[in-house]
Design a protein around this motif. Structure first.
Motif, PDB file in Angstrom:
ATOM      1  N   PRO A   1       0.807  -1.232   0.000  1.00 34.52           N
ATOM      2  CA  PRO A   1       0.000   0.000   0.000  1.00 34.52           C
ATOM      3  C   PRO A   1       0.836   1.276   0.000  1.00 34.52           C
ATOM      4  O   PRO A   1       0.474   2.252  -0.673  1.00 34.52           O
ATOM      5  CB  PRO A   1      -0.835  -0.105   1.277  1.00 34.52           C
ATOM      6  CG  PRO A   1      -0.518  -1.401   1.916  1.00 34.52           C
ATOM      7  CD  PRO A   1       0.445  -2.164   1.080  1.00 34.52           C
ATOM      8  N   SER A   2       1.982   1.277   0.704  1.00 38.64           N
ATOM      9  CA  SER A   2       2.805   2.499   0.754  1.00 38.64           C
ATOM     10  C   SER A   2       3.447   2.766  -0.609  1.00 38.64           C
ATOM     11  O   SER A   2       3.381   3.898  -1.118  1.00 38.64           O
ATOM     12  CB  SER A   2       3.910   2.375   1.812  1.00 38.64           C
ATOM     13  OG  SER A   2       3.385   1.966   3.037  1.00 38.64           O
ATOM     14  N   GLY A   3       4.078   1.748  -1.193  1.00 37.28           N
ATOM     15  CA  GLY A   3       4.754   1.912  -2.481  1.00 37.28           C
ATOM     16  C   GLY A   3       3.775   2.286  -3.589  1.00 37.28           C
ATOM     17  O   GLY A   3       4.066   3.151  -4.427  1.00 37.28           O
TER      18      GLY A   3
ATOM     19  N   VAL B   1       9.201  -1.700  -8.364  1.00 37.12           N
ATOM     20  CA  VAL B   1       9.479  -3.135  -8.496  1.00 37.12           C
ATOM     21  C   VAL B   1       8.989  -3.842  -7.232  1.00 37.12           C
ATOM     22  O   VAL B   1       8.900  -3.238  -6.163  1.00 37.12           O
ATOM     23  CB  VAL B   1      10.990  -3.425  -8.673  1.00 37.12           C
ATOM     24  CG1 VAL B   1      11.560  -2.702  -9.871  1.00 37.12           C
ATOM     25  CG2 VAL B   1      11.765  -3.074  -7.413  1.00 37.12           C
ATOM     26  N   ASP B   2       8.679  -5.134  -7.374  1.00 38.19           N
ATOM     27  CA  ASP B   2       8.316  -5.932  -6.199  1.00 38.19           C
ATOM     28  C   ASP B   2       8.817  -7.355  -6.416  1.00 38.19           C
ATOM     29  O   ASP B   2       8.782  -7.875  -7.536  1.00 38.19           O
ATOM     30  CB  ASP B   2       6.802  -5.929  -5.973  1.00 38.19           C
ATOM     31  CG  ASP B   2       6.461  -6.367  -4.561  1.00 38.19           C
ATOM     32  OD1 ASP B   2       6.034  -5.520  -3.753  1.00 38.19           O
ATOM     33  OD2 ASP B   2       6.647  -7.576  -4.232  1.00 38.19           O
ATOM     34  N   ARG B   3       9.254  -7.970  -5.322  1.00 41.49           N
ATOM     35  CA  ARG B   3       9.824  -9.312  -5.459  1.00 41.49           C
ATOM     36  C   ARG B   3       8.759 -10.391  -5.635  1.00 41.49           C
ATOM     37  O   ARG B   3       9.045 -11.492  -6.095  1.00 41.49           O
ATOM     38  CB  ARG B   3      10.711  -9.636  -4.266  1.00 41.49           C
ATOM     39  CG  ARG B   3       9.972  -9.837  -2.986  1.00 41.49           C
ATOM     40  CD  ARG B   3      10.876 -10.297  -1.864  1.00 41.49           C
ATOM     41  NE  ARG B   3      10.120 -10.273  -0.634  1.00 41.49           N
ATOM     42  CZ  ARG B   3      10.650 -10.140   0.561  1.00 41.49           C
ATOM     43  NH1 ARG B   3      11.947 -10.017   0.695  1.00 41.49           N
ATOM     44  NH2 ARG B   3       9.887 -10.145   1.626  1.00 41.49           N
TER      45      ARG B   3
ATOM     46  N   PRO C   1     -10.677  -5.240   3.169  1.00 43.03           N
ATOM     47  CA  PRO C   1      -9.448  -6.034   3.244  1.00 43.03           C
ATOM     48  C   PRO C   1      -8.290  -5.363   2.504  1.00 43.03           C
ATOM     49  O   PRO C   1      -8.503  -4.676   1.503  1.00 43.03           O
ATOM     50  CB  PRO C   1      -9.810  -7.363   2.570  1.00 43.03           C
ATOM     51  CG  PRO C   1     -11.224  -7.284   2.161  1.00 43.03           C
ATOM     52  CD  PRO C   1     -11.757  -5.926   2.458  1.00 43.03           C
ATOM     53  N   GLN C   2      -7.070  -5.581   3.001  1.00 41.38           N
ATOM     54  CA  GLN C   2      -5.893  -4.935   2.409  1.00 41.38           C
ATOM     55  C   GLN C   2      -5.744  -5.287   0.922  1.00 41.38           C
ATOM     56  O   GLN C   2      -5.304  -4.450   0.129  1.00 41.38           O
ATOM     57  CB  GLN C   2      -4.628  -5.343   3.185  1.00 41.38           C
ATOM     58  CG  GLN C   2      -3.380  -4.619   2.711  1.00 41.38           C
ATOM     59  CD  GLN C   2      -2.222  -4.751   3.677  1.00 41.38           C
ATOM     60  OE1 GLN C   2      -2.426  -4.918   4.886  1.00 41.38           O
ATOM     61  NE2 GLN C   2      -1.011  -4.695   3.175  1.00 41.38           N
ATOM     62  N   ALA C   3      -6.114  -6.519   0.550  1.00 39.09           N
ATOM     63  CA  ALA C   3      -5.980  -6.925  -0.854  1.00 39.09           C
ATOM     64  C   ALA C   3      -6.824  -6.008  -1.745  1.00 39.09           C
ATOM     65  O   ALA C   3      -6.412  -5.655  -2.860  1.00 39.09           O
ATOM     66  CB  ALA C   3      -6.415  -8.380  -1.023  1.00 39.09           C
TER      67      ALA C   3
ATOM     68  N   THR D   1      13.773  -8.567  -7.357  1.00 41.71           N
ATOM     69  CA  THR D   1      14.193  -8.392  -5.958  1.00 41.71           C
ATOM     70  C   THR D   1      15.442  -7.532  -5.865  1.00 41.71           C
ATOM     71  O   THR D   1      16.472  -7.848  -6.479  1.00 41.71           O
ATOM     72  CB  THR D   1      14.475  -9.780  -5.318  1.00 41.71           C
ATOM     73  OG1 THR D   1      13.289 -10.560  -5.424  1.00 41.71           O
ATOM     74  CG2 THR D   1      14.873  -9.650  -3.851  1.00 41.71           C
ATOM     75  N   LEU D   2      15.346  -6.474  -5.084  1.00 46.01           N
ATOM     76  CA  LEU D   2      16.517  -5.620  -4.845  1.00 46.01           C
ATOM     77  C   LEU D   2      17.518  -6.387  -3.983  1.00 46.01           C
ATOM     78  O   LEU D   2      17.143  -6.995  -2.974  1.00 46.01           O
ATOM     79  CB  LEU D   2      16.084  -4.362  -4.092  1.00 46.01           C
ATOM     80  CG  LEU D   2      17.244  -3.438  -3.705  1.00 46.01           C
ATOM     81  CD1 LEU D   2      17.678  -2.589  -4.898  1.00 46.01           C
ATOM     82  CD2 LEU D   2      16.880  -2.538  -2.534  1.00 46.01           C
ATOM     83  N   THR D   3      18.796  -6.348  -4.382  1.00 43.72           N
ATOM     84  CA  THR D   3      19.812  -6.999  -3.549  1.00 43.72           C
ATOM     85  C   THR D   3      20.740  -5.973  -2.887  1.00 43.72           C
ATOM     86  O   THR D   3      21.162  -6.172  -1.759  1.00 43.72           O
ATOM     87  CB  THR D   3      20.644  -8.013  -4.363  1.00 43.72           C
ATOM     88  OG1 THR D   3      21.098  -7.372  -5.562  1.00 43.72           O
ATOM     89  CG2 THR D   3      19.814  -9.241  -4.733  1.00 43.72           C
TER      90      THR D   3
ATOM     91  N   GLY E   1       6.345   3.728   5.159  1.00 40.84           N
ATOM     92  CA  GLY E   1       5.542   2.583   5.583  1.00 40.84           C
ATOM     93  C   GLY E   1       6.266   1.675   6.559  1.00 40.84           C
ATOM     94  O   GLY E   1       7.078   2.127   7.377  1.00 40.84           O
ATOM     95  N   ASP E   2       5.975   0.376   6.470  1.00 44.28           N
ATOM     96  CA  ASP E   2       6.540  -0.586   7.425  1.00 44.28           C
ATOM     97  C   ASP E   2       8.075  -0.612   7.394  1.00 44.28           C
ATOM     98  O   ASP E   2       8.695  -1.046   8.359  1.00 44.28           O
ATOM     99  CB  ASP E   2       6.014  -2.000   7.152  1.00 44.28           C
ATOM    100  CG  ASP E   2       4.658  -2.251   7.822  1.00 44.28           C
ATOM    101  OD1 ASP E   2       3.972  -1.258   8.135  1.00 44.28           O
ATOM    102  OD2 ASP E   2       4.297  -3.421   8.020  1.00 44.28           O
ATOM    103  N   ALA E   3       8.681  -0.166   6.319  1.00 42.08           N
ATOM    104  CA  ALA E   3      10.148  -0.086   6.275  1.00 42.08           C
ATOM    105  C   ALA E   3      10.637   0.920   7.316  1.00 42.08           C
ATOM    106  O   ALA E   3      11.756   0.816   7.817  1.00 42.08           O
ATOM    107  CB  ALA E   3      10.604   0.343   4.878  1.00 42.08           C
TER     108      ALA E   3
ATOM    109  N   GLY F   1      -1.264   0.831  11.214  1.00 40.07           N
ATOM    110  CA  GLY F   1      -0.048   0.546  10.433  1.00 40.07           C
ATOM    111  C   GLY F   1      -0.122   0.959   8.985  1.00 40.07           C
ATOM    112  O   GLY F   1       0.650   1.804   8.518  1.00 40.07           O
ATOM    113  N   MET F   2      -1.054   0.368   8.262  1.00 41.34           N
ATOM    114  CA  MET F   2      -1.146   0.666   6.835  1.00 41.34           C
ATOM    115  C   MET F   2      -1.527   2.136   6.616  1.00 41.34           C
ATOM    116  O   MET F   2      -1.048   2.780   5.683  1.00 41.34           O
ATOM    117  CB  MET F   2      -2.188  -0.251   6.207  1.00 41.34           C
ATOM    118  CG  MET F   2      -2.347  -0.045   4.738  1.00 41.34           C
ATOM    119  SD  MET F   2      -3.675  -1.035   4.075  1.00 41.34           S
ATOM    120  CE  MET F   2      -5.110  -0.120   4.636  1.00 41.34           C
ATOM    121  N   ASN F   3      -2.372   2.645   7.490  1.00 41.68           N
ATOM    122  CA  ASN F   3      -2.816   4.043   7.355  1.00 41.68           C
ATOM    123  C   ASN F   3      -1.647   5.012   7.408  1.00 41.68           C
ATOM    124  O   ASN F   3      -1.525   5.923   6.595  1.00 41.68           O
ATOM    125  CB  ASN F   3      -3.822   4.364   8.459  1.00 41.68           C
ATOM    126  CG  ASN F   3      -5.146   3.667   8.216  1.00 41.68           C
ATOM    127  OD1 ASN F   3      -5.861   4.026   7.300  1.00 41.68           O
ATOM    128  ND2 ASN F   3      -5.451   2.655   8.999  1.00 41.68           N
TER     129      ASN F   3
END
Ligand code: FAD
Length: 379
Positions: free
Chosen positions: A13-15, A32-34, A102-104, A126-128, A277-279, A290-292
């Motif tokens: 949600p944040s990205g 991007v997302d893994r 729901p978050q989805a 995936t970022l490395t 966000g959660d990061a 949290g998500m908010n």
């Protein structure tokens, strides 16, 4: 030359909010997302009034409202007795309720909007690692590719690679108790317009409505199973005074267990690397913040990045960190208090409920909770 102006790692949600906001302002953005596809679990179930206000400009709120359930009331109860009633319906906002969705669904609607605006998510990727210098950032991926950008944003959740690569600390801890979470179908007395926190002597239980005649049940338990059964959830409701004909679980649609961390990043910025966000912050889901908070970070960061890319001094990005970090600290403190109160030793719980019941009769206490839970206090 850069491949993109802003590279966003993570399409939660944040990205997605950040990406849609930047693309809407005409900024070259790559996401991007893994994961090969978006997560389809319901995790965060509450979208609060402040989030709906900030998503209105993106034209996402009206779509969310169409798919969610409006819960204008939140109560803390002990059995049938209401300890604290919180009324969102009197708040001065276009959205005077908690939107239960729901978050989805929230992620799907944000992705739809991003796509409509001409953006996309590259996945799985995936970022490395990331390296930065005064001019820009180079991000390396598991497929051997590298992407260069002026700024990289870690919207990559609790285990953020961007945060680790930036060397930003993530102080805090983890609560001892595990929590069980289940989306269930119920027979019996469960309101469709109210989120209830039951504070029984045997422990806390949240009962919250979701679309499709589903109810979200969350409860701290000693050793939560990976996937709770209907019988397990029924036992919790019975032990905590909510069974016995009042609420009968007929079916578990989705269930999970989780441990709760409470941590805030030391800074949301290290040079050209930024966090949302959660990061940047994680805390108890008590209060559904949290998500908010992540979505609200993303809207603030989009404005800051747009200003800097248009020529404003890059201290605007420090301002973003300085403005948003104390809010996360406040939410961590509030949810920490709620979580600790909810998980007090059994012997102290009756006294706690008497004290909460007395405080809950004071209108300014009810109002303060409404402003905080709705997020309007962070306007
Ligand atoms: C069981 C559970 C229940 C919850 N209940 C609530 C609730 O009721 N209310 C509430 O507000 N919040 C709740 N939360 C928290 C909420 O889900 C999070 O706050 C929210 O998902 C954070 O969004 P985000 O976009 O910041 O991060 P995330 O949703 O974690 O998204 C991060 C994304 O980054 C991607 N990613 C990670 N690392 C990389 C990498 N190296 N390279 C590329 N991509 C990467 C991931 O695949 C993921 O898609 C709950 C969480 C859980 C687990």
């Amino acid at each position: 030359m850069y491949d993109t102006d802003v590279l966003i790692i993570g399409a939660g949600p944040s990205g997605l909010t950040l990406a849609a906001s930047l693309v809407k302002m005409g900024i070259a953005t790559t996401v991007v997302d893994r994961q090969p596809a978006g997560a389809n679990t319901s995790r965060a179930a509450v979208v609060n009034a402040r989030t709906l206000e900030v998503l209105d400009d993106l034209d996402v709120s009206r779509r969310l409202v169409k798919e969610g359930i409006q819960a204008p009331r939140f109560t803390i109860r002990d059995g049938r007795r209401t300890l604290i009633p919180v009324d969102f319906s009197v708040l001065p906002t276009e959205f005077p309720y908690s939107l239960m969705v729901p978050q989805a669904t929230t992620e799907r609607l944000l992705l739809d909007r991003l796509t409509e605006l001409g953006g996309t998510v590259i996945r799985p990727k995936t970022l490395t690692s990331v390296t930065q210098d005064g001019d820009g950032v180079t991000a390396a991926f598991d497929d051997g590719e590298a992407i260069t950008a002026r700024y990289v944003v870690g919207a990559d959740g609790i285990h953020s690679t961007v945060r680790k690569q930036a060397g930003i600390g993530f102080e805090g801890g983890v609560y001892e108790e595990s929590f069980t979470l289940a989306d269930v179908r119920l027979r019996g007395e469960a309101p469709v317009d109210e989120v209830i926190l039951f504070w029984a002597k045997a422990g806390l239980t949240v009962v919250a409505p979701l679309p499709g005649d589903i109810y979200r049940i969350v409860a701290p338990v000693h050793d939560a199973p990976d996937e709770p059964s209907a019988a397990f959830i029924q036992q919790i409701l019975d032990d905590r005074g909510l069974g016995a004909g009042r609420m009968i679980v007929t079916d578990v649609v989705w269930g999970s267990r989780f441990r709760i961390h409470h941590r805030v990043a030391d800074s949301y910025r290290a040079g050209r690397l930024l966090l949302v966000g959660d990061a940047a912050h994680v805390h108890s889901p008590a209060g559904g913040q949290g998500m908010n908070l992540g979505i609200q970070d993303a809207v603030a960061l989009a404005d800051a990045l747009a200003a800097v890319l248009a020529g404003a001094p890059d201290t605007v990005l420090d301002d973003y960190s300085a403005a948003r970090r104390p809010i996360a600290q406040q939410v961590v403190e509030m949810t920490d208090r709620l979580t600790r109160l909810a998980t007090l030793p059994r012997a102290l719980r009756p006294i706690r409920n008497v004290a909460i019941g007395m405080a809950g009769r004071i209108p300014p206490v009810q109002r303060a909770l409404a402003w905080r839970l709705s997020g309007l206090v962070y306007r």
